[in-house]
Design an enzyme around this catalytic site. Structure first.
Site, mmCIF file in Angstrom:
data_model
loop_
_atom_site.group_PDB
_atom_site.id
_atom_site.type_symbol
_atom_site.label_atom_id
_atom_site.label_comp_id
_atom_site.label_asym_id
_atom_site.label_seq_id
_atom_site.Cartn_x
_atom_site.Cartn_y
_atom_site.Cartn_z
ATOM 1 N N PRO A 2 0.822 -1.217 0.000
ATOM 2 C CA PRO A 2 0.000 0.000 0.000
ATOM 3 C C PRO A 2 0.850 1.259 0.000
ATOM 4 C CG PRO A 2 -0.061 -1.099 2.140
ATOM 5 C CD PRO A 2 0.589 -2.042 1.187
ATOM 6 N N GLU A 3 0.406 2.237 -0.789
ATOM 7 C CA GLU A 3 1.090 3.523 -0.879
ATOM 8 C C GLU A 3 0.212 4.578 -0.211
ATOM 9 O OE1 GLU A 3 2.540 4.065 -4.922
ATOM 10 O OE2 GLU A 3 2.596 1.903 -5.225
ATOM 11 N N LYS A 59 3.847 6.552 4.332
ATOM 12 C CA LYS A 59 3.051 5.321 4.335
ATOM 13 C C LYS A 59 2.738 4.833 5.750
ATOM 14 C CE LYS A 59 5.378 3.848 0.086
ATOM 15 N NZ LYS A 59 6.154 2.758 -0.561
ATOM 16 N N ARG A 263 12.242 -4.227 -8.572
ATOM 17 C CA ARG A 263 10.852 -3.778 -8.630
ATOM 18 C C ARG A 263 10.326 -3.879 -10.051
ATOM 19 N NH1 ARG A 263 9.728 -0.954 -3.974
ATOM 20 N NH2 ARG A 263 7.612 -1.620 -4.463
#
Length: 273
Positions: A2-3, A59, A263
Site C-alpha cells: 500500500p502507498e 506510508k 521492482r
C-alpha cells in the site's frame, strides 16, 4: 504494498470505528511486528490509553493516543479486521487490541512484514522511523528546486529515487510508474540527468496521480484490501502499470516490463525518454 492513497483509505475506515475508544488489553502473537519498545513494555504502556485521532506520515499510519503515538506500517499485506472479544482468533491475526466496549481491532498480516512503533507524543516526528522522511506530496515546500537539489548527487535510476521516502514520502511502485509515464521520463534515466523543468513535471504529476487515487480509495492489486474488504478503484485508471503485453495509451507502442532494483517496472520506451 500500500502507498499513500491506500494508507489514507485505511485511515478513513479506522476513524469511523476506533476514535474515542480505550485500549484495555493488547495481545501480540508475532513479536517481530513490535519494533519499539519491547513487546512487554509495548503492551504495558499502551494499556488504558484512549485513541484521540488518526493521521499519516508517508506510508505510516499514526494513531494518536493519550500519551503516545502508535505508528503502524502495513508493509506488503497488513490489514485490520474488527471482531468481538469472544470471536475465534484466526490465522495471521498477529496483534489484537481489545477496547473498553469489548470489540477488538486485529492486525492481520499473512507475510508478517508489518511494523509497529510506540513513539513519544512530543517528539515523534524526530524519532525513528519518521525523522528522516521527505516532504509529503502536497507539501508547499515540495517544489522543483527541492527535488532537483535532491537528485544532483544520485546516479541511480529516477524510478529508484522516487521510491526513496527521504525525498518524497508516500510514493510506491505503482504510482511511481504512473508519474514517470505522465512526465515522459524513462524510469531508467539517471536521477542527476533529470532537468529542473522535468522535476516540475514530476511534482505536478505526483499531485495529479495521488489526488485522483485518494478520491478513488487507492488501488486494489493482488491481495491488498484496506479493511474488511474495502477496495480501491484506481486500478481501473492506471495508464501504464500492470499493462504487460498491452499498448501505450499515447502511441500504441508495446508496453515494456523490466526490473529496476528488483521492482517490476512498466514503461513506454518510445514516449519516455
Amino acid at each position: 504494498m500500500p502507498e499513500k492513497p491506500e494508507v489514507l483509505t485505511v485511515v478513513g475506515a479506522l476513524k469511523s470505528k476506533i476514535i474515542g475508544k480505550k485500549i484495555i488489553k493488547t495481545e501480540v502473537f508475532w513479536n517481530n511486528i513490535i519494533v519499539n519498545p519491547s513487546v512487554e513494555k509495548f503492551k504495558d504502556k499502551i494499556k488504558n490509553q484512549i485513541i484521540e485521532k488518526i493521521d499519516t506520515r508517508g506510508k505510516w499510519i499514526l494513531i494518536h493516543l493519550t500519551k503516545n503515538i502508535l505508528a503502524i506500517h502495513l508493509r506488503m499485506e497488513g490489514k485490520f479486521f474488527f471482531r468481538n472479544q469472544n470471536d475465534e482468533i484466526k490465522r495471521h491475526e498477529h496483534v489484537i487490541f481489545t477496547f473498553d466496549d469489548f470489540t477488538q481491532m486485529r492486525f492481520h498480516d499473512v507475510r508478517k512484514f508489518g511494523k509497529m512503533h510506540l513513539l513519544s507524543k512530543e517528539n515523534y516526528l524526530k524519532e525513528e522511523p519518521l525523522k528522516n522522511m521527505g516532504y509529503e506530496y502536497n507539501d508547499y515546500n515540495l517544489d522543483e528546486n527541492y527535488l532537483y537539489h535532491k537528485l544532483q548527487n544520485k546516479k541511480i535510476p529516477i524510478k529508484t529515487s522516487l521510491l526513496d521516502q527521504s525525498i518524497i514520502a508516500g510514493i510506491g511502485n505503482i504510482y511511481d510508474d504512473e508519474i514517470l509515464f505522465m512526465s515522459g521520463i524513462s524510469p531508467l534515466r539517471e536521477s542527476n540527468r533529470v532537468t529542473k523543468f522535468e522535476c516540475k513535471k514530476i511534482i505536478k504529476n505526483t499531485n495529479i496521480v495521488l489526488e485522483k487515487a485518494i478520491k478513488l480509495g487507492g488501488t486494489t492489486i493482488k491481495s491488498f484490501t484496506s479493511s474488511e474488504g474495502v477496495h480501491g478503484l484506481f486500478q481501473n485508471e492506471l495508464l501504464i502499470h500492470g499493462k504487460k503485453n498491452g499498448v501505450c495509451p499515447n502511441c500504441n507502442n508495446s508496453v515494456q516490463k523490466i526490473k529496476i532494483n528488483g521492482r517490476g517496472t512498466y514503461y513506454c520506451n518510445k514516449c519516455q525518454k
